[in-house]
Design an enzyme around this catalytic site. Sequence first.
Site, PDB file in Angstrom:
ATOM      1  N   CYS A  77       0.565  -1.278   0.142  1.00  0.00           N
ATOM      2  CA  CYS A  77       0.394   0.124  -0.030  1.00  0.00           C
ATOM      3  C   CYS A  77       0.889   0.935  -0.305  1.00  0.00           C
ATOM      4  CB  CYS A  77      -0.780  -0.346   0.952  1.00  0.00           C
ATOM      5  SG  CYS A  77      -1.951   1.447   1.105  1.00  0.00           S
TER       6      CYS A  77
ATOM      7  N   CYS B  16      -0.716   3.390  -7.065  1.00  0.00           N
ATOM      8  CA  CYS B  16      -1.672   2.910  -6.341  1.00  0.00           C
ATOM      9  C   CYS B  16      -1.613   1.503  -6.943  1.00  0.00           C
ATOM     10  CB  CYS B  16      -3.034   3.125  -6.214  1.00  0.00           C
ATOM     11  SG  CYS B  16      -4.493   2.260  -4.677  1.00  0.00           S
TER      12      CYS B  16
END
Length: 233
Positions: free
Chosen positions: A63, A181
Amino acid sequence: METEIPALLRAREAVAPERFTFHSSRMRMKHVTREELAKMDADSDRCALELSDARVDVMGYACLVAIMSMGHGYHCTSQERLQGVTRDNDAEAPVVTSAGALVEGIKAIGARKVAVVAPYMKPLTEMVVDYIRNEGIEVVTWRALEIQDNLAVAAHDPMNLPGIVAEMDTSEVDAVVLSACVQMPSLPAVSTVEAQVGKPVLTAAIATTWQMLRALDLDTRVPGGGTLLSGAY
């Protein structure tokens, strides 16, 4: 992390002899908010410990925004701490983060100015942009897709990305970060956008794959992985 990185390494298996297995331990998160990200990051030590039981050769912290929400330069702190967890379990493995990999990947291709596309809400995207700028990279233009639900991020159609980039002024940038991302799919659109803008295109997943291959001291040529995974870096 669990889709595009395996896809890239499977593509590499078509042109190189090494074979890979994939193991994952999940930190919980449903909504991409600063509060949930902080709770998620606090769970990363558990994940590193669990994975080290499998004696893996490299670990990737997926992440990007969880790392970047913890403050400037936190990717270095996180990597050192998590590698320490594996060392304490007598199963030391290098740890890379998607946040650190993206920064290093941008620098590796010699890009100083970038355009960034992110799925996050604007405040989180601004934080990501600030983090990248703090690493000495100029973010000339950026776009926040403002998708808060984590499953909706994963369900975003990657073929929407060429149209999104077309609406951005990329004339002054050296490279395009098509997805800041690993959760937001982007791989099918990378070659399209590279042809569209005539400049290198990289993503968090591509950069993480590149950094993992480097940690393993393996050749970094991966078909379909864009400029960073051309084998030249």
